[in-house]
Design a protein around this motif. Structure first.
Motif, PDB file in Angstrom:
ATOM      1  N   GLN A  54       0.812  -1.217   0.000  1.00  0.00           N
ATOM      2  CA  GLN A  54       0.000   0.000   0.000  1.00  0.00           C
ATOM      3  C   GLN A  54       0.851   1.275   0.000  1.00  0.00           C
ATOM      4  OE1 GLN A  54      -3.441   0.082  -0.187  1.00  0.00           O
ATOM      5  NE2 GLN A  54      -3.403  -2.143  -0.416  1.00  0.00           N
ATOM      6  N   SER A  55       2.174   1.129  -0.007  1.00  0.00           N
ATOM      7  CA  SER A  55       3.051   2.304  -0.025  1.00  0.00           C
ATOM      8  C   SER A  55       3.134   2.864  -1.446  1.00  0.00           C
ATOM      9  CB  SER A  55       4.468   1.933   0.432  1.00  0.00           C
ATOM     10  OG  SER A  55       4.503   1.523   1.775  1.00  0.00           O
ATOM     11  N   PRO A  56       3.057   4.184  -1.609  1.00  0.00           N
ATOM     12  CA  PRO A  56       3.256   4.765  -2.938  1.00  0.00           C
ATOM     13  C   PRO A  56       4.651   4.423  -3.479  1.00  0.00           C
ATOM     14  CG  PRO A  56       2.420   6.399  -1.379  1.00  0.00           C
ATOM     15  CD  PRO A  56       2.787   5.199  -0.583  1.00  0.00           C
ATOM     16  N   GLU A  57       4.781   4.451  -4.783  1.00  0.00           N
ATOM     17  CA  GLU A  57       6.043   4.039  -5.410  1.00  0.00           C
ATOM     18  C   GLU A  57       7.224   4.873  -4.918  1.00  0.00           C
ATOM     19  OE1 GLU A  57       7.906   3.554  -9.897  1.00  0.00           O
ATOM     20  OE2 GLU A  57       5.719   3.536  -9.654  1.00  0.00           O
ATOM     21  N   ASP A  58       7.008   6.175  -4.717  1.00  0.00           N
ATOM     22  CA  ASP A  58       8.122   7.024  -4.289  1.00  0.00           C
ATOM     23  C   ASP A  58       8.522   6.754  -2.841  1.00  0.00           C
ATOM     24  OD1 ASP A  58       5.730   8.112  -3.395  1.00  0.00           O
ATOM     25  OD2 ASP A  58       6.543  10.152  -3.301  1.00  0.00           O
ATOM     26  N   VAL A  59       7.646   6.065  -2.076  1.00  0.00           N
ATOM     27  CA  VAL A  59       7.989   5.647  -0.714  1.00  0.00           C
ATOM     28  C   VAL A  59       8.656   4.272  -0.758  1.00  0.00           C
ATOM     29  CG1 VAL A  59       7.050   5.042   1.550  1.00  0.00           C
ATOM     30  CG2 VAL A  59       6.155   7.023   0.317  1.00  0.00           C
ATOM     31  N   SER A  60       8.114   3.377  -1.573  1.00  0.00           N
ATOM     32  CA  SER A  60       8.656   2.017  -1.671  1.00  0.00           C
ATOM     33  C   SER A  60      10.129   2.004  -2.050  1.00  0.00           C
ATOM     34  CB  SER A  60       7.873   1.206  -2.705  1.00  0.00           C
ATOM     35  OG  SER A  60       6.559   0.985  -2.272  1.00  0.00           O
ATOM     36  N   ARG A  61      10.546   2.960  -2.846  1.00  0.00           N
ATOM     37  CA  ARG A  61      11.957   2.941  -3.267  1.00  0.00           C
ATOM     38  C   ARG A  61      12.916   3.234  -2.124  1.00  0.00           C
ATOM     39  NH1 ARG A  61      13.298   8.354  -4.320  1.00  0.00           N
ATOM     40  NH2 ARG A  61      11.506   9.695  -4.776  1.00  0.00           N
ATOM     41  N   HIS A  62      12.385   3.726  -1.010  1.00  0.00           N
ATOM     42  CA  HIS A  62      13.243   3.927   0.163  1.00  0.00           C
ATOM     43  C   HIS A  62      13.601   2.595   0.832  1.00  0.00           C
ATOM     44  CE1 HIS A  62      13.148   8.319   0.478  1.00  0.00           C
ATOM     45  NE2 HIS A  62      11.859   8.282   0.214  1.00  0.00           N
ATOM     46  N   TYR A  63      12.738   1.564   0.645  1.00  0.00           N
ATOM     47  CA  TYR A  63      12.969   0.293   1.326  1.00  0.00           C
ATOM     48  C   TYR A  63      14.144  -0.439   0.692  1.00  0.00           C
ATOM     49  CZ  TYR A  63       8.126   1.284   2.772  1.00  0.00           C
ATOM     50  OH  TYR A  63       6.978   1.890   3.258  1.00  0.00           O
ATOM     51  N   ARG A  64      15.175  -0.697   1.472  1.00  0.00           N
ATOM     52  CA  ARG A  64      16.374  -1.342   0.935  1.00  0.00           C
ATOM     53  C   ARG A  64      16.162  -2.830   0.664  1.00  0.00           C
ATOM     54  NH1 ARG A  64      20.505   2.482   1.663  1.00  0.00           N
ATOM     55  NH2 ARG A  64      19.404   4.441   1.996  1.00  0.00           N
ATOM     56  N   GLU A  65      15.105  -3.404   1.275  1.00  0.00           N
ATOM     57  CA  GLU A  65      14.701  -4.791   1.022  1.00  0.00           C
ATOM     58  C   GLU A  65      13.246  -4.881   1.440  1.00  0.00           C
ATOM     59  OE1 GLU A  65      16.018  -7.770   4.228  1.00  0.00           O
ATOM     60  OE2 GLU A  65      17.619  -6.288   4.278  1.00  0.00           O
ATOM     61  N   PRO A  66      12.532  -5.954   1.030  1.00  0.00           N
ATOM     62  CA  PRO A  66      11.134  -6.064   1.438  1.00  0.00           C
ATOM     63  C   PRO A  66      10.981  -5.958   2.960  1.00  0.00           C
ATOM     64  CG  PRO A  66      11.655  -7.714  -0.222  1.00  0.00           C
ATOM     65  CD  PRO A  66      12.951  -7.053   0.138  1.00  0.00           C
ATOM     66  N   LEU A  67       9.956  -5.244   3.406  1.00  0.00           N
ATOM     67  CA  LEU A  67       9.786  -5.009   4.839  1.00  0.00           C
ATOM     68  C   LEU A  67       9.677  -6.310   5.615  1.00  0.00           C
ATOM     69  CD1 LEU A  67       7.259  -2.006   4.867  1.00  0.00           C
ATOM     70  CD2 LEU A  67       9.736  -1.935   5.201  1.00  0.00           C
ATOM     71  N   SER A  68       8.903  -7.280   5.091  1.00  0.00           N
ATOM     72  CA  SER A  68       8.743  -8.534   5.817  1.00  0.00           C
ATOM     73  C   SER A  68      10.051  -9.316   5.875  1.00  0.00           C
ATOM     74  CB  SER A  68       7.648  -9.389   5.181  1.00  0.00           C
ATOM     75  OG  SER A  68       7.969  -9.706   3.842  1.00  0.00           O
ATOM     76  N   ASN A  69      10.928  -9.080   4.902  1.00  0.00           N
ATOM     77  CA  ASN A  69      12.227  -9.768   4.895  1.00  0.00           C
ATOM     78  C   ASN A  69      13.164  -9.206   5.964  1.00  0.00           C
ATOM     79  OD1 ASN A  69      13.752 -11.851   3.383  1.00  0.00           O
ATOM     80  ND2 ASN A  69      15.207 -10.179   3.069  1.00  0.00           N
ATOM     81  N   MET A  70      12.921  -7.951   6.374  1.00  0.00           N
ATOM     82  CA  MET A  70      13.786  -7.321   7.373  1.00  0.00           C
ATOM     83  C   MET A  70      13.752  -8.050   8.714  1.00  0.00           C
ATOM     84  SD  MET A  70      13.223  -3.237   6.775  1.00  0.00           S
ATOM     85  CE  MET A  70      13.690  -2.416   5.245  1.00  0.00           C
ATOM     86  N   ILE A  71      12.612  -8.720   8.996  1.00  0.00           N
ATOM     87  CA  ILE A  71      12.500  -9.427  10.288  1.00  0.00           C
ATOM     88  C   ILE A  71      12.801 -10.920  10.148  1.00  0.00           C
ATOM     89  CG2 ILE A  71      10.874  -7.751  11.247  1.00  0.00           C
ATOM     90  CD1 ILE A  71       8.635  -9.828  10.737  1.00  0.00           C
ATOM     91  N   LYS A  72      13.069 -11.378   8.923  1.00  0.00           N
ATOM     92  CA  LYS A  72      13.351 -12.806   8.700  1.00  0.00           C
ATOM     93  C   LYS A  72      14.642 -13.199   9.424  1.00  0.00           C
ATOM     94  CE  LYS A  72      13.626 -16.227   4.976  1.00  0.00           C
ATOM     95  NZ  LYS A  72      14.921 -16.822   5.193  1.00  0.00           N
ATOM     96  N   ASP A  73      14.576 -14.247  10.224  1.00  0.00           N
ATOM     97  CA  ASP A  73      15.725 -14.756  10.980  1.00  0.00           C
ATOM     98  C   ASP A  73      16.269 -13.747  11.993  1.00  0.00           C
ATOM     99  OD1 ASP A  73      15.637 -17.155   9.534  1.00  0.00           O
ATOM    100  OD2 ASP A  73      16.896 -16.328   7.944  1.00  0.00           O
TER     101      ASP A  73
END
Length: 279
Positions: A126-145
């Motif tokens: 649901q993040s706009p494209e100009d916000v999504s590009r700030h994410y260095r990796e998928p948000l759900s992947n950030m908490i993996k392991d």
């Protein structure tokens, strides 16, 4: 403004939930997959733990931050001088835990972490494209392991009347992590600060699930999602004799996750813990 609960089963749940996060920093879910009875059982079993003496054998480790934190070492919110009126237990799967409470609390930790991954996917989708590009990796992947995700069992003891002036159960603060998932507590008191500076009561219908944005997601989204100030106020009248239990799960990224040009998750966490005076 009133915080409305979003129906997790609704076809527009993701959109409605993320819009609430965007506008207030908080989202409230109903009809979600975490059973009320499980939460109720945890509250009862841990209230027994806090009311007993065994808790002193599980005192926290300053280096690993797991275990029991008595009221004498409770946090002082950033910008405040008085300790919060609370005690709490930090549960990590790798940390110390009373054997009789371990299976129940670990099962809750796992199922709520699974739900958190879904909610982080909602936020990213649901993040706009100009916000999504700030994410260095998928948000759900950030908490993996991640071994940093923390389940805190909070106990706000009954008020005795001899508390320090101006001390409250939890002074106004923002959370450090990506998102926090919190079942409604057994007693009211949670408030969120609105954009106009007023304080809103967060719906505390038992069975609701409260989710709020933390500083790390604010940083990772280029401040698109606000890490909103919240607090737990003291009860009044006869309610002062009641303890309050709450169960926030703080979703923390792996230490190596890059949040922004300025911070990794590790550098951000260490900076905030120093400010809180707990390391």
């Amino acid at each position: 403004m009133i915080l409305e609960a979003v129906d997790y089963q609704s076809p527009t749940a993701a959109k409605d939930f993320v819009e609430s996060l965007r506008q207030t920093g908080f989202g409230v879910l109903k009809n979600h997959p975490i059973p009320k009875q499980r939460v109720s059982d945890i509250y009862k079993h841990w209230e027994d733990f806090f009311n007993g003496q065994d808790k002193k054998t599980y005192l926290y480790d300053k280096n690993t931050q797991d275990g029991f934190f008595p009221t004498s070492v409770s946090e002082i919110a950033k910008g405040f001088k008085k300790k919060d009126i609370k005690e709490y237990y930090h549960y990590y799967p790798w940390g110390k835990c009373p054997a009789e409470l371990k299976n129940e609390i670990h099962s809750y930790y796992e199922s709520t972490s699974d739900l958190a991954r879904e909610l982080l996917n909602w936020i990213e989708e649901q993040s706009p494209e100009d916000v999504s590009r700030h994410y260095r990796e998928p948000l759900s992947n950030m908490i993996k392991d991640s071994e940093q995700t923390l389940l805190r069992i909070l106990h706000y003891p009954p008020l005795k009347g001899d508390e320090e002036p101006d001390a409250i159960r939890a002074a106004a603060h923002e959370d450090i992590n990506l998102i926090t998932i919190l079942p409604s507590a057994n007693e009211p008191g949670l408030q969120v600060k609105a954009k106009d500076g007023s304080w809103l009561d967060v719906p505390c219908d038992f069975g609701n699930l409260i989710v709020n944005i933390g500083d790390m997601l604010q940083e990772a989204s280029g401040h698109y999602f606000p890490s909103t100030t919240h607090r737990v106020v003291n009860p009044e009248g006869t309610d002062t004799s009641k303890a309050r239990i709450s169960l926030p799960l703080f979703l923390h990224p792996r230490p190596d996750v890059v949040l922004s040009d300025n911070y990794t998750a590790d550098s951000y966490l260490k900076e905030r813990l120093r400010e809180l005076g707990v390391v």
